[in-house]
Write an enzyme that holds these catalytic residues in place. Structure first.
Site, PDB file in Angstrom:
ATOM      1  N   ASN A 102     -57.249  14.506  16.467  1.00 29.62           N
ATOM      2  CA  ASN A 102     -56.684  15.805  16.070  1.00 29.62           C
ATOM      3  C   ASN A 102     -56.028  16.507  17.245  1.00 29.62           C
ATOM      4  O   ASN A 102     -56.519  16.460  18.368  1.00 29.62           O
ATOM      5  CB  ASN A 102     -57.781  16.690  15.466  1.00 29.62           C
ATOM      6  CG  ASN A 102     -58.349  16.078  14.202  1.00 29.62           C
ATOM      7  OD1 ASN A 102     -57.760  15.154  13.654  1.00 29.62           O
ATOM      8  ND2 ASN A 102     -59.478  16.573  13.748  1.00 29.62           N
ATOM      9  N   HIS A 121     -54.327  11.677  20.581  1.00 26.24           N
ATOM     10  CA  HIS A 121     -52.976  11.949  20.070  1.00 26.24           C
ATOM     11  C   HIS A 121     -52.393  13.247  20.642  1.00 26.24           C
ATOM     12  O   HIS A 121     -51.468  13.813  20.056  1.00 26.24           O
ATOM     13  CB  HIS A 121     -52.964  11.974  18.534  1.00 26.24           C
ATOM     14  CG  HIS A 121     -53.160  10.605  17.926  1.00 26.24           C
ATOM     15  ND1 HIS A 121     -53.541  10.410  16.613  1.00 26.24           N
ATOM     16  CD2 HIS A 121     -53.013   9.354  18.469  1.00 26.24           C
ATOM     17  CE1 HIS A 121     -53.621   9.100  16.375  1.00 26.24           C
ATOM     18  NE2 HIS A 121     -53.314   8.447  17.481  1.00 26.24           N
ATOM     19  N   CYS A 151     -36.208  22.490  29.195  1.00 26.41           N
ATOM     20  CA  CYS A 151     -37.122  22.450  30.341  1.00 26.41           C
ATOM     21  C   CYS A 151     -36.480  23.161  31.540  1.00 26.41           C
ATOM     22  O   CYS A 151     -35.340  22.841  31.895  1.00 26.41           O
ATOM     23  CB  CYS A 151     -37.406  20.988  30.675  1.00 26.41           C
ATOM     24  SG  CYS A 151     -38.389  20.774  32.171  1.00 26.41           S
ATOM     25  N   SER A 193     -58.651   8.395   7.824  1.00 25.56           N
ATOM     26  CA  SER A 193     -58.319   7.304   6.897  1.00 25.56           C
ATOM     27  C   SER A 193     -58.429   5.959   7.601  1.00 25.56           C
ATOM     28  O   SER A 193     -58.513   4.923   6.946  1.00 25.56           O
ATOM     29  CB  SER A 193     -56.899   7.492   6.363  1.00 25.56           C
ATOM     30  OG  SER A 193     -55.983   7.485   7.446  1.00 25.56           O
TER      31      SER A 193
HETATM   32  C1  BJW Z   1     -62.085  14.538   4.501  1.00 28.17           C
HETATM   33  C2  BJW Z   1     -62.045  15.844   4.093  1.00 28.17           C
HETATM   34  C3  BJW Z   1     -63.197  16.573   4.299  1.00 28.17           C
HETATM   35  C4  BJW Z   1     -60.184  15.052   3.619  1.00 28.17           C
HETATM   36  N1  BJW Z   1     -64.251  15.997   4.875  1.00 28.17           N
HETATM   37  N2  BJW Z   1     -63.143  13.971   5.047  1.00 28.17           N
HETATM   38  C5  BJW Z   1     -51.156  -2.053  14.295  1.00 28.17           C
HETATM   39  C6  BJW Z   1     -51.013  -2.291  12.943  1.00 28.17           C
HETATM   40  C7  BJW Z   1     -50.124  -1.529  12.183  1.00 28.17           C
HETATM   41  C8  BJW Z   1     -49.354  -0.535  12.759  1.00 28.17           C
HETATM   42  C9  BJW Z   1     -49.496  -0.289  14.096  1.00 28.17           C
HETATM   43  C10 BJW Z   1     -50.384  -1.049  14.849  1.00 28.17           C
HETATM   44  N3  BJW Z   1     -50.335  -0.600  16.141  1.00 28.17           N
HETATM   45  C11 BJW Z   1     -49.434   0.415  16.201  1.00 28.17           C
HETATM   46  C12 BJW Z   1     -48.903   0.602  14.982  1.00 28.17           C
HETATM   47  C13 BJW Z   1     -47.857   1.612  14.642  1.00 28.17           C
HETATM   48  C14 BJW Z   1     -48.382   2.990  14.419  1.00 28.17           C
HETATM   49  C15 BJW Z   1     -49.330   2.967  13.229  1.00 28.17           C
HETATM   50  O1  BJW Z   1     -50.531   2.992  13.356  1.00 28.17           O
HETATM   51  N4  BJW Z   1     -48.777   2.928  12.044  1.00 28.17           N
HETATM   52  C16 BJW Z   1     -49.584   2.871  10.819  1.00 28.17           C
HETATM   53  C17 BJW Z   1     -49.534   4.230  10.100  1.00 28.17           C
HETATM   54  C18 BJW Z   1     -49.040   1.788   9.956  1.00 28.17           C
HETATM   55  N5  BJW Z   1     -49.035   3.535  15.602  1.00 28.17           N
HETATM   56  C19 BJW Z   1     -48.345   4.102  16.585  1.00 28.17           C
HETATM   57  O2  BJW Z   1     -47.127   4.187  16.545  1.00 28.17           O
HETATM   58  C20 BJW Z   1     -49.124   4.635  17.771  1.00 28.17           C
HETATM   59  N6  BJW Z   1     -48.566   4.193  18.997  1.00 28.17           N
HETATM   60  C21 BJW Z   1     -48.641   2.933  19.394  1.00 28.17           C
HETATM   61  O3  BJW Z   1     -49.195   2.080  18.739  1.00 28.17           O
HETATM   62  O4  BJW Z   1     -48.065   2.715  20.620  1.00 28.17           O
HETATM   63  C22 BJW Z   1     -47.917   1.371  21.051  1.00 28.17           C
HETATM   64  C23 BJW Z   1     -46.563   0.930  20.610  1.00 28.17           C
HETATM   65  C24 BJW Z   1     -45.468   1.509  21.172  1.00 28.17           C
HETATM   66  C25 BJW Z   1     -44.212   1.077  20.780  1.00 28.17           C
HETATM   67  C26 BJW Z   1     -44.084   0.116  19.798  1.00 28.17           C
HETATM   68  C27 BJW Z   1     -45.212  -0.438  19.220  1.00 28.17           C
HETATM   69  C28 BJW Z   1     -46.466  -0.027  19.633  1.00 28.17           C
HETATM   70  C29 BJW Z   1     -49.029   6.146  17.816  1.00 28.17           C
HETATM   71  C30 BJW Z   1     -49.675   6.797  16.639  1.00 28.17           C
HETATM   72  C31 BJW Z   1     -49.415   8.302  16.681  1.00 28.17           C
HETATM   73  C32 BJW Z   1     -49.958   9.005  15.450  1.00 28.17           C
HETATM   74  N7  BJW Z   1     -49.414  10.334  15.417  1.00 28.17           N
HETATM   75  C33 BJW Z   1     -49.846  11.218  14.358  1.00 28.17           C
HETATM   76  C34 BJW Z   1     -49.039  12.522  14.445  1.00 28.17           C
HETATM   77  C35 BJW Z   1     -49.514  13.399  15.604  1.00 28.17           C
HETATM   78  C36 BJW Z   1     -48.676  14.608  15.758  1.00 28.17           C
HETATM   79  C37 BJW Z   1     -48.703  15.542  14.572  1.00 28.17           C
HETATM   80  O5  BJW Z   1     -49.774  15.951  14.090  1.00 28.17           O
HETATM   81  O6  BJW Z   1     -47.635  15.905  14.122  1.00 28.17           O
HETATM   82  O7  BJW Z   1     -51.249  11.458  14.484  1.00 28.17           O
HETATM   83  S1  BJW Z   1     -49.680  10.513  12.717  1.00 28.17           S
HETATM   84  C38 BJW Z   1     -51.162  11.232  12.094  1.00 28.17           C
HETATM   85  O8  BJW Z   1     -52.075  10.162  11.742  1.00 28.17           O
HETATM   86  C39 BJW Z   1     -51.791  12.001  13.272  1.00 28.17           C
HETATM   87  C40 BJW Z   1     -53.247  11.639  13.107  1.00 28.17           C
HETATM   88  O9  BJW Z   1     -53.932  11.830  14.310  1.00 28.17           O
HETATM   89  C41 BJW Z   1     -53.172  10.199  12.655  1.00 28.17           C
HETATM   90  C42 BJW Z   1     -54.415   9.716  11.974  1.00 28.17           C
HETATM   91  O10 BJW Z   1     -54.614  10.398  10.790  1.00 28.17           O
HETATM   92  P1  BJW Z   1     -56.106  10.790  10.351  1.00 28.17           P
HETATM   93  O11 BJW Z   1     -56.671  11.730  11.317  1.00 28.17           O
HETATM   94  O12 BJW Z   1     -56.859   9.571  10.043  1.00 28.17           O
HETATM   95  O13 BJW Z   1     -55.796  11.640   9.030  1.00 28.17           O
HETATM   96  P2  BJW Z   1     -55.490  11.107   7.567  1.00 28.17           P
HETATM   97  O14 BJW Z   1     -54.777  12.204   6.884  1.00 28.17           O
HETATM   98  O15 BJW Z   1     -54.857   9.773   7.582  1.00 28.17           O
HETATM   99  O16 BJW Z   1     -56.935  10.919   6.913  1.00 28.17           O
HETATM  100  C43 BJW Z   1     -57.764  12.027   6.687  1.00 28.17           C
HETATM  101  C44 BJW Z   1     -58.993  11.536   5.937  1.00 28.17           C
HETATM  102  O17 BJW Z   1     -59.854  12.637   5.813  1.00 28.17           O
HETATM  103  C45 BJW Z   1     -58.694  11.035   4.524  1.00 28.17           C
HETATM  104  O18 BJW Z   1     -59.198   9.714   4.371  1.00 28.17           O
HETATM  105  C46 BJW Z   1     -59.454  11.998   3.602  1.00 28.17           C
HETATM  106  O19 BJW Z   1     -60.135  11.365   2.535  1.00 28.17           O
HETATM  107  C47 BJW Z   1     -60.443  12.603   4.528  1.00 28.17           C
HETATM  108  N8  BJW Z   1     -60.802  13.975   4.208  1.00 28.17           N
HETATM  109  N9  BJW Z   1     -60.767  16.080   3.544  1.00 28.17           N
HETATM  110  C48 BJW Z   1     -64.156  14.654   5.229  1.00 28.17           C
HETATM  111  N10 BJW Z   1     -63.236  17.862   3.909  1.00 28.17           N
END
Ligand code: BJW
Length: 244
Positions: A102, A121, A151, A193
């Protein structure tokens, strides 16, 4: 008969080294929208991540991207940490390490003094320079939001200090997170997730190191099969019961 909740509570109480790994769901009960999941306000249902959370999106339209982050900042000025954040802070007081995806700063608002939160992140509470070699950073006052601007050191745009898709995670923070997870005996995973990598890989790392894994998440997710104890419920209701 002892319930899973009793057993998970006992596991936490007797743990040698706890890491809490959190995602957007932990802040959902404060009113911060998640990215994915069934909630009608889940952000990626309304917005295209590539337009708003990527370098390409920012380059195509910096104003639109910056305005979206400022909208989210304005919302953060009005909300408060919830009982899940407070329960996690109580675990921190007992030595637990927090690794969060987060960017909202809600853990930090209630963390005990001196406690570290590993933000893999980044943070929405700072801007950094688009030029990765420029060290300029500015802290954001949530009650007095700055406009999109350049900047003062190098003239590139300033952008939110978050990690966008396709960007590397901050190396020092990632290293610290991996070290903590590799050394823990209990990993408590809350509100994620598990779809975003490499962050989700931390849970697999814990499993390889034979840590016990407790997952609290409203809906079924990618990591469920790694859990010793799995609670599909709201973090704000489950965590206080597991911790206290
Ligand atoms: C509750 C609830 C309640 C609801 N109580 N629960 C390997 C495989 C596939 C893809 C990739 C891989 N390696 C890298 C990738 C690419 C990519 C990626 O992962 N893509 C997938 C989506 C397919 N990753 C990247 O690009 C990362 N960088 C990287 O790998 O660099 C190396 C590289 C460089 C160059 C080329 C290749 C590789 C960077 C990832 C950056 C993520 N950024 C974000 C945005 C941040 C800024 C912003 O906020 O604007 O980060 S995306 C977004 O998702 C945010 C979060 O931190 C992140 C994770 O989400 P999170 O926290 O899990 O939230 P949700 O919404 O997904 O889930 C919430 C859950 O809560 C749900 O399940 C609900 O049920 C639950 N919930 N209410 C308890 N009350």
């Amino acid at each position: 008969m002892r319930t899973d909740e009793d057993k998970a509570r006992e596991l936490l109480a007797n743990a040698r080294a706890i890491v809490v790994f959190t995602g957007a769901g932990v802040s959902a009960d404060s009113g911060v929208p998640t990215f994915r999941g069934a909630a009608s306000d889940a952000m990626w249902k309304m917005f295209d991540p590539q337009e708003l959370a990527s370098m390409e999106g920012f380059a195509a339209n910096p104003q639109r991207c910056y305005d979206w982050y400022n909208l989210r900042r304005a919302q953060l000025a009005t909300i408060q940490p919830n009982p899940a954040h407070h329960a996690i802070a109580r675990l921190q007081s007992r030595g637990a390490v927090i690794v969060t995806q987060n960017i909202d700063g809600l853990h930090e608002r209630v963390a005990p003094p001196g406690a570290v939160v590993h933000r893999v992140h980044g943070t929405i509470l700072q801007d950094k320079c688009l030029n990765e070699t420029c060290p300029h950073r500015e802290t954001i006052d949530l009650n007095n939001l700055p406009p999109l601007r350049k900047c003062p050191r190098c003239g590139n745009y300033l952008r939110p200090a978050v990690v966008w898709f396709g960007e590397m995670l901050p190396g020092d923070v990632w290293h610290a997170a991996e070290m903590a997870v590799a050394a823990c005996d209990v990993l408590l995973v809350v509100g994620t997730s598990g779809e975003v990598w490499p962050a989700a890989g931390l849970v697999h790392l814990a499993q390889r190191k034979r840590a016990r894994i407790i997952i609290v998440n409203l809906e079924p997710g990618e990591l469920d099969n790694l859990a010793s104890f799995l609670f599909h419920d709201r973090a704000a209701s489950v965590l206080p019961q597991l911790v206290d």
